[in-house]
Every structure is written in structure tokens, then in C-alpha cells.
Design a protein around this motif. Structure first.
Motif, PDB file in Angstrom:
ATOM      1  N   CYS A  63      23.997  39.006  31.482  1.00 29.04           N
ATOM      2  CA  CYS A  63      23.553  39.383  30.141  1.00 29.04           C
ATOM      3  C   CYS A  63      24.509  40.475  29.683  1.00 29.04           C
ATOM      4  O   CYS A  63      24.715  41.464  30.415  1.00 29.04           O
ATOM      5  N   ARG A  64      25.161  40.294  28.541  1.00 35.05           N
ATOM      6  CA  ARG A  64      26.254  41.191  28.114  1.00 35.05           C
ATOM      7  C   ARG A  64      25.990  41.696  26.700  1.00 35.05           C
ATOM      8  O   ARG A  64      25.578  40.916  25.834  1.00 35.05           O
ATOM      9  N   VAL A  65      26.235  42.987  26.480  1.00 34.17           N
ATOM     10  CA  VAL A  65      26.220  43.552  25.114  1.00 34.17           C
ATOM     11  C   VAL A  65      27.671  43.835  24.746  1.00 34.17           C
ATOM     12  O   VAL A  65      28.419  44.432  25.523  1.00 34.17           O
ATOM     13  N   ARG A  88      34.070  48.287  25.542  1.00 35.02           N
ATOM     14  CA  ARG A  88      34.193  46.897  25.066  1.00 35.02           C
ATOM     15  C   ARG A  88      32.902  46.121  25.292  1.00 35.02           C
ATOM     16  O   ARG A  88      32.456  45.391  24.417  1.00 35.02           O
ATOM     17  N   GLN A  89      32.268  46.302  26.448  1.00 39.02           N
ATOM     18  CA  GLN A  89      31.044  45.558  26.728  1.00 39.02           C
ATOM     19  C   GLN A  89      30.282  46.214  27.869  1.00 39.02           C
ATOM     20  O   GLN A  89      30.872  46.995  28.624  1.00 39.02           O
ATOM     21  N   LEU A  90      29.002  45.897  27.974  1.00 40.86           N
ATOM     22  CA  LEU A  90      28.230  46.267  29.158  1.00 40.86           C
ATOM     23  C   LEU A  90      27.521  45.007  29.651  1.00 40.86           C
ATOM     24  O   LEU A  90      27.277  44.070  28.868  1.00 40.86           O
ATOM     25  N   HIS A  91      27.230  44.960  30.928  1.00 36.59           N
ATOM     26  CA  HIS A  91      26.551  43.805  31.503  1.00 36.59           C
ATOM     27  C   HIS A  91      25.868  44.239  32.797  1.00 36.59           C
ATOM     28  O   HIS A  91      26.076  45.358  33.260  1.00 36.59           O
ATOM     29  N   PHE A  92      25.111  43.298  33.370  1.00 32.30           N
ATOM     30  CA  PHE A  92      24.308  43.622  34.555  1.00 32.30           C
ATOM     31  C   PHE A  92      24.585  42.651  35.706  1.00 32.30           C
ATOM     32  O   PHE A  92      25.035  41.519  35.485  1.00 32.30           O
ATOM     33  N   HIS A  93      24.246  43.129  36.934  1.00 31.88           N
ATOM     34  CA  HIS A  93      24.201  42.272  38.128  1.00 31.88           C
ATOM     35  C   HIS A  93      22.837  42.524  38.757  1.00 31.88           C
ATOM     36  O   HIS A  93      22.363  43.678  38.769  1.00 31.88           O
ATOM     37  N   TRP A  94      22.194  41.443  39.259  1.00 30.57           N
ATOM     38  CA  TRP A  94      20.864  41.639  39.827  1.00 30.57           C
ATOM     39  C   TRP A  94      20.578  40.582  40.887  1.00 30.57           C
ATOM     40  O   TRP A  94      21.354  39.616  41.028  1.00 30.57           O
ATOM     41  N   LEU A 115      24.372  48.224  36.525  1.00 36.16           N
ATOM     42  CA  LEU A 115      24.812  48.154  35.122  1.00 36.16           C
ATOM     43  C   LEU A 115      26.279  48.564  35.075  1.00 36.16           C
ATOM     44  O   LEU A 115      26.664  49.581  35.664  1.00 36.16           O
ATOM     45  N   HIS A 116      27.112  47.760  34.435  1.00 40.14           N
ATOM     46  CA  HIS A 116      28.540  48.059  34.284  1.00 40.14           C
ATOM     47  C   HIS A 116      28.898  48.228  32.815  1.00 40.14           C
ATOM     48  O   HIS A 116      28.611  47.340  31.998  1.00 40.14           O
ATOM     49  N   LEU A 117      29.505  49.374  32.494  1.00 38.69           N
ATOM     50  CA  LEU A 117      30.027  49.600  31.135  1.00 38.69           C
ATOM     51  C   LEU A 117      31.552  49.552  31.245  1.00 38.69           C
ATOM     52  O   LEU A 117      32.157  50.378  31.930  1.00 38.69           O
ATOM     53  N   LEU A 118      32.143  48.538  30.595  1.00 37.19           N
ATOM     54  CA  LEU A 118      33.573  48.286  30.725  1.00 37.19           C
ATOM     55  C   LEU A 118      34.348  48.868  29.555  1.00 37.19           C
ATOM     56  O   LEU A 118      33.983  48.639  28.396  1.00 37.19           O
ATOM     57  N   HIS A 119      35.400  49.659  29.902  1.00 38.84           N
ATOM     58  CA  HIS A 119      36.238  50.321  28.896  1.00 38.84           C
ATOM     59  C   HIS A 119      37.696  49.968  29.179  1.00 38.84           C
ATOM     60  O   HIS A 119      38.068  49.777  30.328  1.00 38.84           O
ATOM     61  N   ASN A 126      46.318  45.494  23.838  1.00 44.18           N
ATOM     62  CA  ASN A 126      44.989  44.875  23.722  1.00 44.18           C
ATOM     63  C   ASN A 126      44.356  44.765  25.102  1.00 44.18           C
ATOM     64  O   ASN A 126      44.982  45.070  26.115  1.00 44.18           O
ATOM     65  N   TYR A 127      43.105  44.286  25.127  1.00 44.52           N
ATOM     66  CA  TYR A 127      42.343  44.211  26.387  1.00 44.52           C
ATOM     67  C   TYR A 127      43.061  43.339  27.406  1.00 44.52           C
ATOM     68  O   TYR A 127      43.165  43.686  28.582  1.00 44.52           O
ATOM     69  N   LEU A 128      43.578  42.172  26.952  1.00 47.23           N
ATOM     70  CA  LEU A 128      44.198  41.244  27.904  1.00 47.23           C
ATOM     71  C   LEU A 128      45.447  41.847  28.534  1.00 47.23           C
ATOM     72  O   LEU A 128      45.785  41.545  29.677  1.00 47.23           O
ATOM     73  N   SER A 194      38.833  46.455  41.528  1.00 49.21           N
ATOM     74  CA  SER A 194      39.074  45.225  40.750  1.00 49.21           C
ATOM     75  C   SER A 194      37.841  44.781  39.974  1.00 49.21           C
ATOM     76  O   SER A 194      36.754  45.329  40.146  1.00 49.21           O
ATOM     77  N   PHE A 195      38.048  43.711  39.166  1.00 49.51           N
ATOM     78  CA  PHE A 195      36.885  43.020  38.622  1.00 49.51           C
ATOM     79  C   PHE A 195      36.097  42.471  39.807  1.00 49.51           C
ATOM     80  O   PHE A 195      36.699  42.016  40.791  1.00 49.51           O
ATOM     81  N   THR A 196      34.778  42.476  39.710  1.00 54.26           N
ATOM     82  CA  THR A 196      33.961  41.916  40.807  1.00 54.26           C
ATOM     83  C   THR A 196      33.690  40.433  40.564  1.00 54.26           C
ATOM     84  O   THR A 196      32.903  39.809  41.278  1.00 54.26           O
ATOM     85  N   THR A 197      34.346  39.894  39.520  1.00 54.25           N
ATOM     86  CA  THR A 197      34.265  38.447  39.293  1.00 54.25           C
ATOM     87  C   THR A 197      35.698  37.959  39.042  1.00 54.25           C
ATOM     88  O   THR A 197      36.574  38.772  38.722  1.00 54.25           O
ATOM     89  N   PRO A 198      35.961  36.670  39.161  1.00 57.56           N
ATOM     90  CA  PRO A 198      37.264  36.163  38.739  1.00 57.56           C
ATOM     91  C   PRO A 198      37.536  36.636  37.300  1.00 57.56           C
ATOM     92  O   PRO A 198      36.590  36.734  36.514  1.00 57.56           O
ATOM     93  N   CYS A 203      42.671  46.167  38.371  1.00 56.75           N
ATOM     94  CA  CYS A 203      43.023  47.001  37.208  1.00 56.75           C
ATOM     95  C   CYS A 203      41.970  48.039  36.875  1.00 56.75           C
ATOM     96  O   CYS A 203      42.027  48.655  35.807  1.00 56.75           O
ATOM     97  N   ILE A 204      41.012  48.250  37.786  1.00 59.43           N
ATOM     98  CA  ILE A 204      39.851  49.065  37.429  1.00 59.43           C
ATOM     99  C   ILE A 204      39.807  50.406  38.154  1.00 59.43           C
ATOM    100  O   ILE A 204      39.897  50.475  39.379  1.00 59.43           O
ATOM    101  N   THR A 205      39.641  51.475  37.344  1.00 62.43           N
ATOM    102  CA  THR A 205      39.231  52.776  37.875  1.00 62.43           C
ATOM    103  C   THR A 205      37.704  52.772  37.833  1.00 62.43           C
ATOM    104  O   THR A 205      37.111  52.773  36.749  1.00 62.43           O
ATOM    105  N   TRP A 206      37.105  52.697  39.017  1.00 57.39           N
ATOM    106  CA  TRP A 206      35.643  52.659  39.094  1.00 57.39           C
ATOM    107  C   TRP A 206      35.083  54.070  39.084  1.00 57.39           C
ATOM    108  O   TRP A 206      35.612  54.955  39.758  1.00 57.39           O
ATOM    109  N   ILE A 207      34.033  54.263  38.278  1.00 60.72           N
ATOM    110  CA  ILE A 207      33.284  55.535  38.246  1.00 60.72           C
ATOM    111  C   ILE A 207      31.835  55.140  38.525  1.00 60.72           C
ATOM    112  O   ILE A 207      31.171  54.544  37.662  1.00 60.72           O
TER     113      ILE A 207
HETATM  114  N1  LIG Z   1      31.782  43.108  37.034  1.00 61.71           N
HETATM  115  S1  LIG Z   1      33.048  43.782  36.339  1.00 61.71           S
HETATM  116  O1  LIG Z   1      34.095  43.960  37.321  1.00 61.71           O
HETATM  117  O2  LIG Z   1      32.639  45.006  35.660  1.00 61.71           O
HETATM  118  C1  LIG Z   1      33.662  42.721  35.103  1.00 61.71           C
HETATM  119  C2  LIG Z   1      33.929  43.239  33.851  1.00 61.71           C
HETATM  120  C3  LIG Z   1      34.429  42.415  32.841  1.00 61.71           C
HETATM  121  C4  LIG Z   1      34.632  41.094  33.113  1.00 61.71           C
HETATM  122  O3  LIG Z   1      35.108  40.124  32.289  1.00 61.71           O
HETATM  123  C5  LIG Z   1      35.124  39.013  33.034  1.00 61.71           C
HETATM  124  N2  LIG Z   1      35.528  37.838  32.595  1.00 61.71           N
HETATM  125  O4  LIG Z   1      35.956  37.787  31.282  1.00 61.71           O
HETATM  126  N3  LIG Z   1      34.665  39.297  34.300  1.00 61.71           N
HETATM  127  C6  LIG Z   1      34.366  40.612  34.334  1.00 61.71           C
HETATM  128  C7  LIG Z   1      33.873  41.402  35.360  1.00 61.71           C
END
Ligand SMILES: NS(=O)(=O)c1ccc2o/c(=N\O)[nH]c2c1
Ligand SMILES: [Zn+2]
Length: 258
Positions: A63-65, A88-94, A115-119, A126-128, A194-198, A203-207
Motif C-alpha cells: 500500500c503506497r502513498v 516521493r512515496q511511503l509504503h508498508f511491509h507486514w 513503514l518506509h518513507l522514500l526520498h 530525476n528519481y530514475l 539497497s531496495f528491499t525489493t527488485p 543506492c539507499i542510505t537507510w535511517i
Molecule cells: N522497500 S524499499 O527498499 O523502501 C523500496 C522503495 C521504493 C521502491 O520502488 C520499487 N519499485 O519501483 N521498489 C521499491 C522498494
């Protein structure tokens, strides 16, 4: 496509995303004995514009905002970060039950969710582009712990769940400042991962915040009522969308607190 089940689950991801077997993968186990207190670490600050919130969606994986990140409107700064990073977005893992579901594990403790808030770093165009850089992304991670006195601020998100039951559903989600979800303490651990999904890009500084936020068992059940299938397909519960912990290798986990 990738998923969390046996045949397309985390152990298979490396076939399409070789970096999944890299040396800087996430999540990891955070153990007090191996953490290094870094007194030079600064406090972090979030300055979020509630009007940057746009929609909430179910993409079949979480579920992503989604927020407007077309300029420095909602930003995270300080902590281990060299500058401001755009929300850019927030989402959850459960999990499928309250006793597991988080991605990071702290001294053997699994929380019910995370809960992950991605910046992303606006020094990149750009993001990519940012996801291809070691300092491209910053994720603020907050554990969800089940307790009796849930955080009322979670209600706003969970009230929308019924509108995004199945994969591909997206509805407006205006006027939301995610910093209302933050716990009292800003104490954190930080490490490079890293991203925890493909695509599992490194590329991630985790806090990772030390203090969890409290949610109710009913609120976790609400998240578990999401489906990973589209509307007209057989119902498949969206649960256990977490990656197991990965090897830490030669990475240092720093703590902002003693
Ligand atoms: N779970 S995570 O590493 O925060 C994360 C964050 C943003 C993401 O976008 C993704 N695909 O477009 N996967 C993903 C995982
Ligand atoms: Zn995540």
C-alpha cells in the motif's frame, strides 16, 4: 514477475536482478554488539508539505502513498545525509500475523510491520537517475509494533484501505503530512544498503528509527485485508511482503545514540 512466494520469492530474485546477491543488500539484522555509536551523526529533520500528498494505491505488492516530488516541497535533511532529499512515496511491509512482518530485525526482534518513507537526492536530474547512485536515495524506516494504545494518526491511511482493496486501485489522498506518524524519539541507526525489493539497487542510505510506532492488531488486520490480485481475479491476500535479512558483510551500522 517477482513476488514473495516460493517460485518467485526473494531467493529467486537474483536470476533477473543479479545485484540481489550483492554486498550491500537490505534489510539486515541490527545487533547492539555490532553497532558503532557515532557522536558526529546529526539529528535528522523532515519538513513535509501536507499539500504534496496526492494518491494512495495498491500495486499488488504494498500500500503506497505518492507525493508531488517535482520540486523541493517535502524534504528530509540532516542525520547522515549530505543535503536535502525529496519525499516521493511511503509504503508498508507486514506479515500474515502480528509476530512478524518487519524487514529489519533488531537484536532478534521482528516487528509486525515496517513503514518506509522514500526520498531521493535532487542533485540528480530525476528519481530514475538517483536510483543508479550510491547516494541517490534515503529511506526513513519506522517499525510498527502491536499494542493496546494505537497511534490515531494511522487511522487516516487505514480508512482508505477499503477503496484500494485490489491491485491497480488508486484514489486521491489529499492533505496528509506523514511526519504525524513519527515516534517521539528521533534516535536512529544508519547504514548503506539497497531496495528491499527488485531492482535491489544499492543506492539507499537507510535511517532506521529505534522507537517503533504502536498500531492495534485490528489495524494490522486492516492492512492484511488488502489483496494482491486485480478486481476480477481470485482473491489472494496481500501479506508477508517482507524480504528476509541479508548478509551485512563489511558494512558498519552507526547509531545516533549511546
Ligand atoms: N522497500 S524499499 O527498499 O523502501 C523500496 C522503495 C521504493 C521502491 O520502488 C520499487 N519499485 O519501483 N521498489 C521499491 C522498494
Ligand atoms: Zn519498503
Amino acid at each position: 514477475p517477482w513476488g514473495y512466494d516460493g517460485d518467485n520469492g526473494p531467493d529467486q530474485w537474483h536470476k533477473n536482478y543479479p545485484i540481489a546477491k550483492g554486498r550491500h543488500q537490505s534489510p539486515i539484522e541490527i545487533n547492539n554488539k555490532e553497532v558503532h555509536y557515532d557522536r558526529s551523526l546529526l539529528p535528522w529533520f523532515a519538513s513535509y508539505d501536507p499539500c504534496a500528498a496526492k494518491t494512495i494505491l495498491n500495486n499488488g505488492k504494498t500500500c503506497r502513498v505518492v507525493f508531488d516530488d517535482s520540486f523541493d516541497r517535502s524534504v528530509l535533511r540532516g542525520g547522515p545525509l549530505p543535503g536535502v532529499y525529496r519525499l516521493r512515496q511511503l509504503h508498508f511491509h507486514w506479515g500474515s500475523s502480528d509476530d512478524h512482518g518487519s524487514e529489519h530485525v533488531v537484536n532478534g526482534v521482528r516487528y509486525a510491520g515496517e513503514l518506509h518513507l522514500l526520498h531521493w537526492n535532487p542533485k540528480y536530474s530525476n528519481y530514475l537517475d538517483a536510483v543508479r547512485r550510491t547516494d541517490g536515495i534515503a529511506v526513513l524506516a519506522i517499525f510498527l509494533q502491536v499494542g493496546k494504545t494505537p497511534k490515531p494518526e494511522m487511522k487516516r491511511i487505514l480508512e482508505e484501505i477499503n477503496a484500494i482493496k485490489t491491485k491497480g486501485k488508486e484514489v486521491p489522498f489529499p492533505n496528509f503530512d506523514p511526519s504525524i506518524l513519527f515516534p517521539k524519539s528521533h534516535d536512529y541507526w544508519t547504514y548503506h544498503g539497497s531496495f528491499t525489493t527488485p531492482p535491489c539497487e544499492e543506492c539507499i542510505t537507510w535511517i532506521v528509527l529505534r522507537e517503533p510506532i504502536i498500531v492495534s492488531s485490528d489495524q494490522m488486520a486492516k492492512l492484511r485485508s488488502l489483496s494482491k490480485n486485480a478486481e476480477n481475479e481470485p482473491d489472494l491476500p496481500l501479506v508477508d511482503n517482507w524480504r528476509p535479512t541479508q548478509p551485512r558483510y563489511f558494512r558498519m551500522v552507526s547509531a545516533s545514540f549511546l
